[in-house]
Design a protein around this motif. Sequence first.
Motif, mmCIF file in Angstrom:
data_model
loop_
_atom_site.group_PDB
_atom_site.id
_atom_site.type_symbol
_atom_site.label_atom_id
_atom_site.label_comp_id
_atom_site.label_asym_id
_atom_site.label_seq_id
_atom_site.Cartn_x
_atom_site.Cartn_y
_atom_site.Cartn_z
ATOM 1 N N GLY A 95 0.827 -1.196 0.000
ATOM 2 C CA GLY A 95 0.000 0.000 0.000
ATOM 3 C C GLY A 95 0.865 1.251 0.000
ATOM 4 N N ASN A 96 0.249 2.399 0.274
ATOM 5 C CA ASN A 96 1.017 3.637 0.411
ATOM 6 C C ASN A 96 1.546 3.773 1.830
ATOM 7 O OD1 ASN A 96 0.813 4.605 -2.210
ATOM 8 N ND2 ASN A 96 -1.154 5.604 -1.840
ATOM 9 N N PHE A 97 2.792 4.148 1.954
ATOM 10 C CA PHE A 97 3.389 4.321 3.272
ATOM 11 C C PHE A 97 4.545 5.307 3.182
ATOM 12 C CE2 PHE A 97 5.181 0.484 1.304
ATOM 13 C CZ PHE A 97 6.533 0.774 1.286
ATOM 14 N N ALA A 98 4.973 5.776 4.339
ATOM 15 C CA ALA A 98 6.089 6.719 4.422
ATOM 16 C C ALA A 98 6.969 6.332 5.597
ATOM 17 C CB ALA A 98 5.577 8.145 4.598
ATOM 18 N N TYR A 99 8.217 6.710 5.530
ATOM 19 C CA TYR A 99 9.126 6.446 6.642
ATOM 20 C C TYR A 99 10.295 7.419 6.578
ATOM 21 C CZ TYR A 99 11.687 3.961 2.975
ATOM 22 O OH TYR A 99 12.330 3.642 1.815
ATOM 23 N N ARG A 100 10.993 7.518 7.688
ATOM 24 C CA ARG A 100 12.269 8.233 7.748
ATOM 25 C C ARG A 100 13.326 7.257 8.244
ATOM 26 N NH1 ARG A 100 13.746 14.150 10.149
ATOM 27 N NH2 ARG A 100 13.011 14.641 8.044
ATOM 28 N N THR A 101 14.390 7.110 7.488
ATOM 29 C CA THR A 101 15.526 6.282 7.887
ATOM 30 C C THR A 101 16.605 7.185 8.450
ATOM 31 O OG1 THR A 101 15.044 4.679 6.138
ATOM 32 C CG2 THR A 101 17.247 4.618 7.104
ATOM 33 N N THR A 102 17.016 6.920 9.683
ATOM 34 C CA THR A 102 18.103 7.678 10.299
ATOM 35 C C THR A 102 19.299 6.769 10.513
ATOM 36 O OG1 THR A 102 17.222 7.238 12.510
ATOM 37 C CG2 THR A 102 16.499 9.272 11.425
ATOM 38 N N PHE A 103 20.409 7.368 10.883
ATOM 39 C CA PHE A 103 21.677 6.633 10.903
ATOM 40 C C PHE A 103 22.430 6.867 12.214
ATOM 41 C CE2 PHE A 103 20.692 8.363 6.681
ATOM 42 C CZ PHE A 103 20.379 7.194 6.024
ATOM 43 N N GLU A 104 21.697 6.848 13.311
ATOM 44 C CA GLU A 104 22.297 7.201 14.597
ATOM 45 C C GLU A 104 23.199 6.109 15.151
ATOM 46 O OE1 GLU A 104 19.173 8.288 17.205
ATOM 47 O OE2 GLU A 104 18.388 9.879 15.914
ATOM 48 N N LYS A 105 22.730 4.865 15.099
ATOM 49 C CA LYS A 105 23.485 3.782 15.724
ATOM 50 C C LYS A 105 23.791 2.628 14.772
ATOM 51 C CE LYS A 105 21.581 4.640 20.353
ATOM 52 N NZ LYS A 105 20.800 4.054 21.489
ATOM 53 N N SER A 106 22.854 2.333 13.883
ATOM 54 C CA SER A 106 23.047 1.193 12.995
ATOM 55 C C SER A 106 22.326 1.447 11.685
ATOM 56 C CB SER A 106 22.515 -0.097 13.638
ATOM 57 O OG SER A 106 21.123 0.021 13.897
ATOM 58 N N LEU A 107 22.685 0.682 10.686
ATOM 59 C CA LEU A 107 22.031 0.786 9.392
ATOM 60 C C LEU A 107 20.829 -0.154 9.344
ATOM 61 C CD1 LEU A 107 25.051 0.884 6.903
ATOM 62 C CD2 LEU A 107 23.603 2.795 7.629
ATOM 63 N N ASP A 108 19.743 0.331 8.797
ATOM 64 C CA ASP A 108 18.556 -0.485 8.627
ATOM 65 C C ASP A 108 18.897 -1.722 7.795
ATOM 66 O OD1 ASP A 108 15.361 -0.139 8.843
ATOM 67 O OD2 ASP A 108 15.884 -1.128 6.969
ATOM 68 N N LEU A 109 18.275 -2.853 8.121
ATOM 69 C CA LEU A 109 18.565 -4.108 7.426
ATOM 70 C C LEU A 109 18.236 -4.058 5.941
ATOM 71 C CD1 LEU A 109 17.219 -6.674 10.062
ATOM 72 C CD2 LEU A 109 19.603 -6.350 9.396
ATOM 73 N N SER A 110 17.363 -3.141 5.540
ATOM 74 C CA SER A 110 16.945 -3.071 4.143
ATOM 75 C C SER A 110 17.884 -2.256 3.268
ATOM 76 C CB SER A 110 15.540 -2.464 4.046
ATOM 77 O OG SER A 110 15.552 -1.120 4.492
ATOM 78 N N LEU A 111 18.845 -1.552 3.863
ATOM 79 C CA LEU A 111 19.751 -0.711 3.095
ATOM 80 C C LEU A 111 20.759 -1.563 2.326
ATOM 81 C CD1 LEU A 111 20.358 2.167 5.652
ATOM 82 C CD2 LEU A 111 18.952 2.237 3.589
#
Length: 551
Positions: free
Chosen positions: A343-359
Motif C-alpha cells: 500500500g502507500n506508506f512513508a518512513y524516515r531512515t536515520t543513521f544514529e546507531k546502525s544501518l537499517d537491514l533493508s539498506l
Amino acid sequence: MKRLLTILLMACSVFCQSQIKFINPILAGFYPDPSVTKVGDNYYLVNSTFSYFPGIPIFQSKDLKNWKQIGNVIDRPNQMNFMGDGTSRGLFAPSINYFKGTYYLTCTLIDRKGNFVMTAKNPAGPWSDPTWLPQVKGIDPSLFFDDDKAYIVYNSDAPDNKPLYSGHRTIRTYEFDPINLKVIGEEVQLVNGGVDISKKPVWIEGPHIFKRENWYYLCAAEGGTSVNHSQVILRSKSAIGPYTPYQKNPILTQRDLDPRRKNPVTSAGHAELVEGPDGKTYAVFLAVRPYEGNHYNTGRETFIAPVRWVDGWPIINPDHKEIQYQFTAGFKEVKQKAVPQSGNFAYRTTFEKSLDLSLLFLRTKDTSWYKLDRIKGLTMKLRPETCMGKGNPSFVAKRQQHLSCTASTELDFETTAANEKAGLLIFQSEKNFYYICKSADNGKTVIQLFKGNEESKGMELLAQQPISAASKKVYIKIKADKSLYSFSFATKPNNWITLKDNVDGKFLSTETAGGFIGSVFAMYATSSGKTSTNQASFKWLDYKGDDEIYR
C-alpha cells in the motif's frame, strides 16, 4: 430491537476481526523470486538481490501480509562478494526450507561457482558460509524433504546439452544429504522442455517439489521472467517421477490479458505454494506493475493470491483472470512493529546507531569508508570509485517501492573541486541512473543533475544551478511520477527549488535498461577517480509512496 442490533454489531465485529485484507504487492519494490516456508505459526520469505549487498533478505510474518525483515543471509563479506559483477548478475533465485531444527538456503551465484547451500539454526542468522554443489549444474535450486529422503531440484541444460530450440531447458534432481550437504547417487531428469515440448516451451525454472495427499507436485515457472511468464504444475506418485502435467496448465499467467487494461499486473510467475493460517493454500510469486507498455521502474515484486484445489490440482487466483490488488481471507491479521511493505506508506531512515537491514551496498560491505553518528548521521568518505564501475563505491541505497513517490535527504558537504560530488541517485544500473548532487564548477558551489550514459562510462550534465558557498547544508529531493522524475534542492528546509522536472523515467525501466532489478534511491559520494580526503554526511533519508490505486 436494540438487543438485535447489539447482537448484529457484535457479530459484525467478530467477523471483521477474523478477516484480513491483503494489498498487493505484499513486498513492494525490487523483491523478486520469492520463496517461502512455514515453521510453526511463522512464515519466512527470501528474495533475490543479484549484486547488492547484504544479499538475500529474510522476512518473517505470522499472517502472510505483515512482513518484517529480520536479517540477511549474506551479511559478511567473507561469505561471498560480487566485486566485478554487473548489477543484474550475482545471486539468482534463493529457496528457503526447514527440516528438523535447521533452516536451509539454496541459491545460485551466477557466472562464478554456481549453486550452493547454507544453513542456520535461527532464520535471522548467523548463516553458515556457503557449501558449493559442483554436481548441480544449472540455476534455481530448491530442496524437498520427504519422509526419509531429501532431494535438490533445479533448472539445467537440455538433454546431452543439445537444445532443440532457444530456451530449451530441463528440470533435474539429485538425492541430497542434509547432514553433510552433498548430493547422493545419480542425477535424474524430471522434465524435458516443459509441460509440452511439442510447443517449444522456454525457460522452465524456479522448481519446487511438495507433497499432498500421497501425490508429489512439481511446481515451476515457464515462459521467461517477462510478459510471457507463467506457472505450471505436474504431479507424480514418486518424488523422482515420472511427472504428468496438468491438462489445464498454466495455473497462473497474465500473458493473455489485454495489455491496455487499467493498472495492469504482468509477468506473473516463479510461485511457491504455502499453507495459510486458515489451513488453505496461498501462492507467493513475482509480478510487475508497468505504468506504460512494459515499462516499470520498481522491478519485480512479491505478490500473493489464494489457491483453490480442483480435482487434485492447485489453481492460483481461481476467481479472477487478473491478479487482484486487494482481496480478503478468513483469518486474523497479526500486525508487527515494522515499516509497512504494501500500500502507500512513508518512513524516515536515520543513521544514529546502525544501518537499517533493508539498506543496500554495491557488491560488498566495507565499513572503512563510512561511519554513523547521532549528530551527523551517515558520513561517507569521498573515494575514487563511481557507480559506473563494478566495484564498491560510497553508496547506500533504499528501494523505490512505488510508481509515484518522493525521496529526500539532508546533505552536509562542501567542496571547491569539480571532481568531488555528493548527493542522491535514482539508480537502475551502471549506465542507467540520474544523479542530483552538490559539487563545484570553476570554484563556485553548484547543484548539478547528471544522467548516466548508455554508450560509455561517463555522465551527461542535464542541469546546473549555483548556490551560495555559505550553504554548507542542502536538501535534495527526487520525485517519481511513473514515467517522469523531478529533481529539486533547498538551502532552507522545505523551500524547494526545481532544478529540472519531467525527466524521462523510462530510461530507468527494466524495458530500457535490461537486467532483472528495480530502481533504488542511493546516497552517494565520489571523488570521480581521484584521491580525496573529503567526506559528506547524510542526516536522514525520507521516503513517501503515493500510488493512486491505494489512495
